[in-house]
Enzyme design. Structure first.
Site, PDB file in Angstrom:
ATOM      1  CG  LEU A   7      72.387 106.764   4.858  1.00  0.00           C
ATOM      2  CD1 LEU A   7      71.527 107.451   3.808  1.00  0.00           C
ATOM      3  CD2 LEU A   7      73.167 107.800   5.678  1.00  0.00           C
ATOM      4  CG  ASN A  11      66.255  93.563  12.070  1.00  0.00           C
ATOM      5  OD1 ASN A  11      66.665  93.241  13.178  1.00  0.00           O
ATOM      6  ND2 ASN A  11      64.975  93.744  11.790  1.00  0.00           N
ATOM      7  CB  THR A  14      73.219  95.562  13.210  1.00  0.00           C
ATOM      8  OG1 THR A  14      72.599  96.752  13.705  1.00  0.00           O
ATOM      9  CG2 THR A  14      74.115  94.978  14.272  1.00  0.00           C
ATOM     10  CE  LYS A  99      60.467  95.718   1.348  1.00  0.00           C
ATOM     11  NZ  LYS A  99      60.997  94.788   2.286  1.00  0.00           N
ATOM     12  CG  ASP A 194      57.213  92.903   1.209  1.00  0.00           C
ATOM     13  OD1 ASP A 194      58.020  93.741   1.629  1.00  0.00           O
ATOM     14  OD2 ASP A 194      57.536  91.751   0.860  1.00  0.00           O
ATOM     15  CE  LYS A 198      60.325  91.860  -0.786  1.00  0.00           C
ATOM     16  NZ  LYS A 198      60.019  90.787   0.160  1.00  0.00           N
TER      17      LYS A 198
END
Ligand code: NAP
Length: 421
Positions: A7, A11, A14, A99, A194, A198
């Site tokens: 799904l 970046n 691929t 995350k 972000d 994590k």
């Protein structure tokens, strides 16, 4: 043959196609299986026509292709959450690099995975290509983990490195965007969110706790100036955005904040867009992980390792390693239970007696000065930079509120934590 559906073909998606195709021989050699990419789901098929993969039109079509593993690389919360949940409900193992969805919906995802006894693997969700989730889950499993401390966001580390090289913040951010390290909207990186997602995931894995992300706090780097980086350097420190998690009396301190680290600290020398994580366990001592925390190829390396791990179990009819040893909801320490050392930069009227007034306000809140330097003096104002002894965080912030009321204090320019072992 293991049937895989992907799904998202951005970046990471691929690069996952590429690693599976380019390293087919290595993968077969290690697990004795081949992978067949049975289909991929994207938003805009026209962008992906050259990728030689069947492009499905809906998630339902993906399910109809009967994949053995679904790899979620869409990102963000919706529809990634719904697709993960539907995959698990259909007894299909999931690999994800997401995350945000794991940190925001751990209960929905991990409880369902455990109930259905279907695995969800997420090595790539923290630290990109750096192996950290599996080491914490497996290699260090016998340890009582005492602390996890890391640089978990490459964008902010790159910006802080550029400040250290003498660039102003705006220029450093622009360079990060030009290099593709920072998003057009870099808010999640700059605010520390972000990194908070994590460290929440790593804490959950290490301590076996369920974390409500809304109870955690992050401070970002947007108000750090070149000046602070240079002052910190003069005092023997580097400023780094630190994600930190530790346990004290069964309560947890899980936060992200910029911090002054002494030059000798192992994380102080982690520069540019690199990530690093330091883990302390009661038997292993300190172990450190270092590498590319983002980027299509490094992240695909982690995704592919999860796919291989699940495939190995499928091939050998093993019971999967389940997500969770999550035992209890984490109790998060409150500000009045936390202690830190601080860096404090103030701009004051250049009058006699100012220092004594500041020292008194701090002392009234049980905060004491370790060292102080006067940096510049301009148009009747002086800049005073203090390093404070360890103090209760709540007391410190009360002292800051009171300092703002002192007539000779023009501005509290910045406060930052200072590392204390
Ligand atoms: P990306 O480049 O933005 O790619 C996202 C892909 O998902 C695109 O192919 C997009 O389709 C597809 N997509 C978006 N919404 C969709 C929807 N509603 N239905 C179907 N497909 C949809 O993202 P990425 O950088 O590869 O990141 C993927 C995941 O890996 C994220 O969770 C990210 O946090 C995580 N991750 C990324 C990195 C990194 O360095 N990039 C590092 C670690 C973890 P279109 O192509 O048609 O628009």
């Amino acid at each position: 043959m293991i049937r895989i559906a992907i799904l998202g073909l951005g970046n990471v998606g691929t690069s996952v196609l590429n690693i599976i195709r380019n390293n087919k021989d290595i993968i077969y050699q290690k697990i004795g299986e081949n992978f067949e990419i049975v289909g991929a789901l994207v938003r805009d098929k026209s962008k992906h026509l050259k990728k030689e993969v069947y492009l499905a039109s809906s998630f339902e079509e993906i399910l109809s292709l009967k994949p053995d593993i679904i790899v979620e690389l869409i990102g963000s919360v919706h529809p990634a959450l719904e697709y993960i949940i539907k995959s698990l409900e259909n007894n299909i193992p999931v690999v994800t690099a997401n995350k945000e969805v794991l940190a925001k919906y751990p209960n929905e995802i991990f409880a369902l995975a455990d109930k259905k006894r279907v695995p969800i693997y997420f090595e790539a969700a923290v630290g990109g290509g750096i192996p950290i989730v599996r080491p914490l889950k497996v290699c260090l499993a016998a340890n009582r983990i005492k602390e996890i401390m890391g640089i978990l966001n490459g964008t902010t580390n790159y910006i802080l490195t550029k400040l250290d090289e003498g660039f102003e913040f705006e220029s450093a951010l622009k360079q990060a965007q030009e290099k593709g390290y920072a998003e057009a909207n870099p808010e999640s990186d700059l605010s520390g969110m972000d990194a908070l997602y994590k460290i929440a995931i790593l804490s959950s894995v290490s301590f076996g706790i369920l974390i409500d992300i809304n109870e955690l706090s992050s401070e970002g780097i947007s108000n750090i100036s070149l000046k602070d980086v240079l002052y910190a350097r003069d005092l023997g420190y580097k400023i780094k955005l630190i994600a930190r998690s530790c346990v004290k009396d069964n309560k947890y301190d899980i936060r992200v904040y910029p911090m002054l680290l002494p030059f000798s600290h192992p994380l102080a020398s982690v520069s540019n867009n690199m990530n690093s994580i330091l883990v302390k366990g009661d038997f292993v001592g300190s172990v450190m992980f270092y590498g590319q925390g983002a980027g299509g190829n490094p992240t695909a390396s982690a995704v592919a390792s999860d796919i291989m791990d699940i495939s190995w179990h499928i091939r050998n009819s093993h019971t999967h390693r389940l997500s969770g040893n999550i035992k209890s909801k984490a109790i998060i320490l409150k500000p009045n239970e936390l202690f830190s050392r601080f860096y404090l930069r103030t701009i004051v009227k250049d009058n006699p007696g100012v220092l004594a007034k500041i020292a008194k306000v701090l002392a009234d809140h049980n905060v004491s000065i370790k060292s102080m330097v006067q940096k510049t003096s301009d148009k009747g104002f002086a800049e005073l930079v203090f390093i404070l002894h360890q103090c209760n965080e709540q007391n410190f912030y009360k002292s800051i509120e009171d300092l703002k009321l002192v007539d000779s204090v023009k501005e509290i320019a910045l406060t930052l934590r200072v590392y204390e072992d």
